[in-house]
Design an enzyme around this catalytic site. Structure first.
Site, PDB file in Angstrom:
ATOM      1  N   HIS A   1       3.095   4.181   0.684  1.00  0.00           N
ATOM      2  CA  HIS A   1       3.331   5.050   1.721  1.00  0.00           C
ATOM      3  C   HIS A   1       4.746   5.572   1.702  1.00  0.00           C
ATOM      4  O   HIS A   1       5.637   5.296   0.971  1.00  0.00           O
ATOM      5  CB  HIS A   1       3.511   3.959   2.915  1.00  0.00           C
ATOM      6  CG  HIS A   1       4.361   2.986   2.768  1.00  0.00           C
ATOM      7  ND1 HIS A   1       3.869   1.931   2.027  1.00  0.00           N
ATOM      8  CD2 HIS A   1       5.755   2.643   3.393  1.00  0.00           C
ATOM      9  CE1 HIS A   1       4.822   0.774   2.288  1.00  0.00           C
ATOM     10  NE2 HIS A   1       5.964   1.365   2.858  1.00  0.00           N
TER      11      HIS A   1
ATOM     12  N   HIS B   1       0.876  -1.122   0.061  1.00  0.00           N
ATOM     13  CA  HIS B   1      -0.074   0.013  -0.163  1.00  0.00           C
ATOM     14  C   HIS B   1       0.952   1.243  -0.075  1.00  0.00           C
ATOM     15  O   HIS B   1       1.766   1.358   1.008  1.00  0.00           O
ATOM     16  CB  HIS B   1      -0.976  -0.061   1.240  1.00  0.00           C
ATOM     17  CG  HIS B   1      -1.834   0.875   1.412  1.00  0.00           C
ATOM     18  ND1 HIS B   1      -3.268   0.778   1.708  1.00  0.00           N
ATOM     19  CD2 HIS B   1      -1.741   2.530   1.430  1.00  0.00           C
ATOM     20  CE1 HIS B   1      -3.841   2.117   1.684  1.00  0.00           C
ATOM     21  NE2 HIS B   1      -2.882   2.831   1.634  1.00  0.00           N
TER      22      HIS B   1
HETATM   23  P1  AMP Z   1       8.114  -0.494   3.549  1.00  0.00           P
HETATM   24  O1  AMP Z   1       9.186  -1.611   3.950  1.00  0.00           O
HETATM   25  O2  AMP Z   1       8.600   0.450   2.688  1.00  0.00           O
HETATM   26  O3  AMP Z   1       6.995  -1.446   3.036  1.00  0.00           O
HETATM   27  O4  AMP Z   1       7.634   0.037   4.956  1.00  0.00           O
HETATM   28  C1  AMP Z   1       6.804  -0.428   5.645  1.00  0.00           C
HETATM   29  C2  AMP Z   1       6.958   0.052   7.239  1.00  0.00           C
HETATM   30  O5  AMP Z   1       5.917  -0.078   7.664  1.00  0.00           O
HETATM   31  C3  AMP Z   1       8.094  -0.417   7.763  1.00  0.00           C
HETATM   32  O6  AMP Z   1       8.808   0.660   8.191  1.00  0.00           O
HETATM   33  C4  AMP Z   1       7.402  -1.055   8.943  1.00  0.00           C
HETATM   34  O7  AMP Z   1       7.936  -0.780  10.420  1.00  0.00           O
HETATM   35  C5  AMP Z   1       6.023  -0.356   9.064  1.00  0.00           C
HETATM   36  N1  AMP Z   1       4.939  -0.808   9.812  1.00  0.00           N
HETATM   37  C6  AMP Z   1       4.447  -2.093   9.558  1.00  0.00           C
HETATM   38  N2  AMP Z   1       3.309  -2.279  10.231  1.00  0.00           N
HETATM   39  C7  AMP Z   1       2.973  -1.252  10.994  1.00  0.00           C
HETATM   40  C8  AMP Z   1       2.128  -0.746  11.955  1.00  0.00           C
HETATM   41  N3  AMP Z   1       0.978  -1.652  12.479  1.00  0.00           N
HETATM   42  N4  AMP Z   1       2.208   0.462  12.460  1.00  0.00           N
HETATM   43  C9  AMP Z   1       3.325   1.217  12.131  1.00  0.00           C
HETATM   44  N5  AMP Z   1       4.154   0.889  11.037  1.00  0.00           N
HETATM   45  C10 AMP Z   1       4.001  -0.157  10.497  1.00  0.00           C
END
Ligand code: AMP
Length: 112
Positions: A99, A97
């Site tokens: 971000h 998703h």
């Molecule tokens: P990416 O690796 O670029 O897809 O980043 C995903 C990010 O989402 C990582 O830095 C995770 O630490 C973060 N993440 C995953 N689950 C959660 C959550 N429930 N709340 C906050 N951050 C999250």
């Protein structure tokens, strides 16, 4: 998307440490911060990468960047920050998703 963790966060089904929310986007603290301040900005609409941008999503993303620029000083990022969008698993995208990572709160190295 039923199973998408960020959609669940956007719908309030999973708790998050929100710092900003409006009709289009949500900004919350990353659960596993890589820097002293590590926020995630997500569109509430589900799509995975910039390859899926249409006209409306392009406007949404531009608007999200404008809001980040306006609000970053209020989040403790007045000294500067880094925006990162990982695109695809090979680039480290673990949540499918789109971000925007917002990284800062400390000096960030940038070298090869
Ligand atoms: P990416 O690796 O670029 O897809 O980043 C995903 C990010 O989402 C990582 O830095 C995770 O630490 C973060 N993440 C995953 N689950 C959660 C959550 N429930 N709340 C906050 N951050 C999250």
């Amino acid at each position: 998307m039923e199973d998408c963790i960020f959609c669940k966060i956007a719908r309030g089904e999973i708790p998050s440490a929100k710092v900003y929310e409006d009709d289009e986007i949500l900004v919350f603290k990353d659960i596993n911060p890589l820097t002293k301040i590590h926020l995630l900005c997500i569109p509430k609409e589900h799509f995975k990468t910039v390859a899926e941008l249409n006209e409306q999503r392009t406007l949404l993303l531009g608007s999200a960047l404008k809001k980040i620029g306006a609000l970053a000083p209020l989040w403790g990022l007045e000294e500067g920050y880094r925006l990162v969008i990982n695109q695809g698993e090979a680039a480290g995208q673990s949540v499918p998703h789109l971000h925007i990572h917002i990284l800062g709160g400390e000096p960030l190295r940038w070298e090869k």
